[in-house]
Design an enzyme around this catalytic site. Sequence first.
Site, PDB file in Angstrom:
ATOM      1  N   GLU A 157    -117.865  13.164 -89.682  1.00 58.09           N
ATOM      2  CA  GLU A 157    -117.772  12.005 -90.577  1.00 58.09           C
ATOM      3  C   GLU A 157    -118.811  10.935 -90.256  1.00 58.09           C
ATOM      4  O   GLU A 157    -118.991   9.999 -91.026  1.00 58.09           O
ATOM      5  CB  GLU A 157    -116.376  11.366 -90.468  1.00 58.09           C
ATOM      6  CG  GLU A 157    -115.249  12.152 -91.105  1.00 58.09           C
ATOM      7  CD  GLU A 157    -114.631  13.182 -90.162  1.00 58.09           C
ATOM      8  OE1 GLU A 157    -115.311  13.618 -89.205  1.00 58.09           O
ATOM      9  OE2 GLU A 157    -113.467  13.551 -90.394  1.00 58.09           O
ATOM     10  N   TRP A 170     -99.819   6.702 -70.966  1.00 52.76           N
ATOM     11  CA  TRP A 170    -100.656   7.811 -71.415  1.00 52.76           C
ATOM     12  C   TRP A 170    -101.479   8.387 -70.280  1.00 52.76           C
ATOM     13  O   TRP A 170    -102.036   7.647 -69.480  1.00 52.76           O
ATOM     14  CB  TRP A 170    -101.612   7.327 -72.518  1.00 52.76           C
ATOM     15  CG  TRP A 170    -100.939   7.074 -73.830  1.00 52.76           C
ATOM     16  CD1 TRP A 170     -99.611   7.142 -74.080  1.00 52.76           C
ATOM     17  CD2 TRP A 170    -101.566   6.691 -75.058  1.00 52.76           C
ATOM     18  NE1 TRP A 170     -99.359   6.831 -75.391  1.00 52.76           N
ATOM     19  CE2 TRP A 170    -100.543   6.545 -76.018  1.00 52.76           C
ATOM     20  CE3 TRP A 170    -102.888   6.460 -75.440  1.00 52.76           C
ATOM     21  CZ2 TRP A 170    -100.800   6.179 -77.338  1.00 52.76           C
ATOM     22  CZ3 TRP A 170    -103.142   6.097 -76.752  1.00 52.76           C
ATOM     23  CH2 TRP A 170    -102.110   5.969 -77.697  1.00 52.76           C
ATOM     24  N   THR A 175    -114.585  19.299 -92.242  1.00 51.63           N
ATOM     25  CA  THR A 175    -114.078  19.194 -90.870  1.00 51.63           C
ATOM     26  C   THR A 175    -112.943  20.195 -90.720  1.00 51.63           C
ATOM     27  O   THR A 175    -112.327  20.593 -91.708  1.00 51.63           O
ATOM     28  CB  THR A 175    -113.550  17.792 -90.544  1.00 51.63           C
ATOM     29  OG1 THR A 175    -112.466  17.518 -91.427  1.00 51.63           O
ATOM     30  CG2 THR A 175    -114.618  16.753 -90.713  1.00 51.63           C
ATOM     31  N   LYS A 230     -98.002  11.852 -73.126  1.00 53.20           N
ATOM     32  CA  LYS A 230     -97.200  10.629 -73.005  1.00 53.20           C
ATOM     33  C   LYS A 230     -96.137  10.844 -71.941  1.00 53.20           C
ATOM     34  O   LYS A 230     -95.176  11.566 -72.134  1.00 53.20           O
ATOM     35  CB  LYS A 230     -96.572  10.287 -74.358  1.00 53.20           C
ATOM     36  CG  LYS A 230     -97.639  10.008 -75.389  1.00 53.20           C
ATOM     37  CD  LYS A 230     -97.076   9.744 -76.767  1.00 53.20           C
ATOM     38  CE  LYS A 230     -98.192   9.759 -77.792  1.00 53.20           C
ATOM     39  NZ  LYS A 230     -98.519  11.132 -78.294  1.00 53.20           N
TER      40      LYS A 230
HETATM   41  P1  ADP Z   1    -114.558  19.535 -85.440  1.00 50.23           P
HETATM   42  O1  ADP Z   1    -113.299  18.883 -84.959  1.00 50.23           O
HETATM   43  O2  ADP Z   1    -114.440  20.257 -86.717  1.00 50.23           O
HETATM   44  O3  ADP Z   1    -115.294  20.266 -84.377  1.00 50.23           O
HETATM   45  P2  ADP Z   1    -116.316  17.316 -85.124  1.00 50.23           P
HETATM   46  O4  ADP Z   1    -117.460  17.964 -84.461  1.00 50.23           O
HETATM   47  O5  ADP Z   1    -116.581  16.311 -86.145  1.00 50.23           O
HETATM   48  O6  ADP Z   1    -115.473  18.338 -85.860  1.00 50.23           O
HETATM   49  O7  ADP Z   1    -115.371  16.747 -83.991  1.00 50.23           O
HETATM   50  C1  ADP Z   1    -115.427  15.414 -83.616  1.00 50.23           C
HETATM   51  C2  ADP Z   1    -114.540  15.161 -82.428  1.00 50.23           C
HETATM   52  O8  ADP Z   1    -115.011  15.842 -81.277  1.00 50.23           O
HETATM   53  C3  ADP Z   1    -114.502  13.716 -82.004  1.00 50.23           C
HETATM   54  O9  ADP Z   1    -113.650  12.949 -82.800  1.00 50.23           O
HETATM   55  C4  ADP Z   1    -114.037  13.842 -80.560  1.00 50.23           C
HETATM   56  O10 ADP Z   1    -112.646  14.000 -80.461  1.00 50.23           O
HETATM   57  C5  ADP Z   1    -114.684  15.113 -80.108  1.00 50.23           C
HETATM   58  N1  ADP Z   1    -115.911  14.800 -79.354  1.00 50.23           N
HETATM   59  C6  ADP Z   1    -117.178  14.808 -79.794  1.00 50.23           C
HETATM   60  N2  ADP Z   1    -118.029  14.492 -78.807  1.00 50.23           N
HETATM   61  C7  ADP Z   1    -117.288  14.258 -77.694  1.00 50.23           C
HETATM   62  C8  ADP Z   1    -117.581  13.871 -76.346  1.00 50.23           C
HETATM   63  N3  ADP Z   1    -118.820  13.682 -75.913  1.00 50.23           N
HETATM   64  N4  ADP Z   1    -116.534  13.711 -75.505  1.00 50.23           N
HETATM   65  C9  ADP Z   1    -115.268  13.907 -75.904  1.00 50.23           C
HETATM   66  N5  ADP Z   1    -114.932  14.277 -77.150  1.00 50.23           N
HETATM   67  C10 ADP Z   1    -115.925  14.451 -78.048  1.00 50.23           C
END
Ligand code: ADP
Length: 543
Positions: free
Chosen positions: A331, A445, A185, A440
């Site tokens: 994850e 929020w 990640t 914040k």
């Molecule tokens: P990276 O941060 O390396 O791109 P990930 O693809 O695992 O890795 O990122 C996951 C994160 O992306 C989630 O925890 C969330 O914050 C965001 N995310 C994924 N899908 C959505 C969605 N449909 N709407 C809003 N946020 C999203």
Amino acid sequence: MQGLMQDWPLLTHKVLDHAAIYHPDQEIVSRSVEGPIHRQTYADLNRRARKLASACEKHGLKLGDVAGTMAWNGYRHLEIWYGIMGLGAVVHTLNPRLFPEQLTYIIDHAEDKWFFVDLTFVPIMEGIQDKLPSIKNFVVMTDRDHMPDTSLRGALCYEDLLAEGDEDFVWPEFDENTACGMCYTSGTTGNPKGVVYSHRSNVLHAMSTNMADALGFHSTDAVMPVVPMFHANAWSTAFSAPMAGAKMIMPGAMMDGASIYELLDTEQASITLAVPTVWLMLLQYLEQNPEKKLEALKRVVIGGSACPESMMKAFEEDYDVEVIHAWGMTEMSPLGTLGTRKGGMENMSQEDWWPIKLKQGRPPFTVEMRITDDDEKELPRDGKAFGHLVVRGPCISKAYMKGEGGNILDSEGYFDTGDVSTVDEYGFMQITDRSKDVIKSGGEWISSIDLENIAVGHPDVAEAAVIGIEHPKWDERPLLVIVKKDGAEPEGDDILKFMEGKIAKWWMPDDVAFVEEIPHTATGKISKLQLRQQFEDYKLPTA
Ligand code: ADP
């Protein structure tokens, strides 16, 4: 008493066996890195994956070894996934958009022994190979005719290597909990962390995403994963599509609107998946070419970042394509929720359904999900309370590679996603923010995602991002950062007026800043971290 059913380990090559026996002629169409469109079938994939496994074994690759890949979505990348995983070795996908220092850290940390690289990325690997002593074999993913003159250590040509293998190779037996895939990640805090998938988790996850209320691929579908195989497991498509016997369309290196459209159209894709930035490019291309239609396309899956309402409306109303909004993370293998109607919602009016559809959706079986306060106490599912989104299940990480980050589960075994969300009475989850991106203001929020989604609906706005800026009275207040559409000249006030009435008054941004470009992460998300650095010294007019 124990059940009396057979031990049939959930191994990824069982998926390929099934596809090769029951859907041998189904096609995998790839835009090759060399240029032409390449076609093969699941029978070919099976034959070539076995040849590759057999050849790599002859060269010493064995159970537990890690093989890195830096490659686009294409047939050879699929062969590597199945061939290497079938040996009980681990495929470690690398995102070529990472900085060289990040790549070196990650490859070194994972101890990659083999490295498969697409022609496009040979220069990147040549530049860092000296810092990567663990890699013994580089394989350039091409044929003899296109093999470059390269300084990569002992570089092998993929097709030459494959030719050494035996297509009747028999997959070795091993436990279903054996590691088969790895993806780091981005690690916005601390070092990048390695997520390690098992055969069992990948097979279960593919079954889960293939349920009818989730993505439910059919053998009559033509699936086009634009989401790269190096981004969170390509959202399972490399397993879920063959499992269903669906046609696969792999876009290779060409990710611009025109190229994506061309493949969708000529190969008659019925479902396609990617992050919103890709769909922005496609929709812009379609806007500029009004004669083009999306005739075969039935569904588009949008995730990775929030899908703005304007994007959902464009697909559904202008092109008659159903949008499925999905949320997940590396994850989680990665799919966590999908926004499809559920039983009882059949007759819901479009007006009532639309606000629910815009949410990130509900979990399929295998994902347990809840929201909690700072003391791990569960919050109500009322669509109003928001808190930490935590998840539990057989396809969700219990630890990172080499224990990086320590214990990552709470006292009840839940993993904190780092997202803040609500869950409504229907079980639909809505992300308000990454916990580190919420604004914040006066102890309350403000959701940056909500503001961005509304601002991007303004006809003159190409992209919008909202960050919190220090404020003497309120702690933080929102600043709206805008990239204008080509040729458009909106004033800040026009955009604020457009937002008025769509959100609570105290959520309204205190100011609007125009920029040429908004920084993005390697997975195509708005990089709030970089944006906050860029506006570090910014003074709000209200301060
Ligand atoms: P990276 O941060 O390396 O791109 P990930 O693809 O695992 O890795 O990122 C996951 C994160 O992306 C989630 O925890 C969330 O914050 C965001 N995310 C994924 N899908 C959505 C969605 N449909 N709407 C809003 N946020 C999203």
